[in-house]
Scaffold this active site. Sequence first.
Site, PDB file in Angstrom:
ATOM      1  CG  ASN A 142       5.147  -2.908  11.123  1.00 14.93           C
ATOM      2  OD1 ASN A 142       6.225  -3.481  11.163  1.00 14.93           O
ATOM      3  ND2 ASN A 142       4.983  -1.680  11.571  1.00 14.93           N
ATOM      4  CB  CYS A 182      -3.195  -4.754  17.713  1.00 16.08           C
ATOM      5  SG  CYS A 182      -3.663  -5.208  16.028  1.00 16.08           S
ATOM      6  CD  GLU A 201       1.209  -9.041  14.991  1.00 12.80           C
ATOM      7  OE1 GLU A 201       1.452  -8.774  16.178  1.00 12.80           O
ATOM      8  OE2 GLU A 201       1.147  -8.156  14.100  1.00 12.80           O
ATOM      9  CD  GLU A 203       3.856   2.624  10.238  1.00 10.56           C
ATOM     10  OE1 GLU A 203       3.869   2.282  11.426  1.00 10.56           O
ATOM     11  OE2 GLU A 203       4.382   3.682   9.824  1.00 10.56           O
ATOM     12  CB  CYS A 205      -0.504  -5.732  12.213  1.00 13.88           C
ATOM     13  SG  CYS A 205      -1.396  -4.371  12.986  1.00 13.88           S
ATOM     14  CB  CYS A 246      -3.093  -8.976  15.036  1.00 13.90           C
ATOM     15  SG  CYS A 246      -2.402  -7.854  13.812  1.00 13.90           S
TER      16      CYS A 246
END
Length: 171
Positions: free
Chosen positions: A73, A123, A86, A75, A84, A126
């Site tokens: 990930n 999430c 994934e 940010e 993210c 994703c």
Amino acid sequence: ELYVWTFFSLNMIENKIETCLYSYNDIKELPGAIQNLMQQAVTARTNAYAPYSNFQVGAAIQLKNGEVVVGSNQENAAFPSGLCAERVAIFSAGALFPKEEISTICITASSVLKDTLEPIPPCGACRQSLLEYENKQGKNIEVYFMGKMGNVIKSNSIKNLLPFIFKEDSL
């Protein structure tokens, strides 16, 4: 004027959705190749850039040709500009190997602030992104996910994690 409509249907049908997931007590119980892939996800997790959430995620994707693509990930102070792990991994796989089949993705997540011992699934964004690639290739993608350590969950398909799917024929 305000109208409120209430509809009751005597013909309502209850539909149940069942999902089959598999649970392993520890990474050591996974098949050897999956242990290796999960370890690559753990390594990718350490490369996460997560100064705001302190939540690090790593993902490793196994392609049919033997290549492994990883992601962590990333940010950004301008929320929600980050990505993210994934999606970093799946988009990289799609960009680097656009015609290659994806067989498996391993995901691990860990908080810097506390131990994450329960499996943490992808999430919703994703799941939708992973499902796009599963639909594109017409074959299931196995998903393994865990926290920092402990139990690992396996799903034979992204569809098990996102049963009501939005796909191209929905447009």
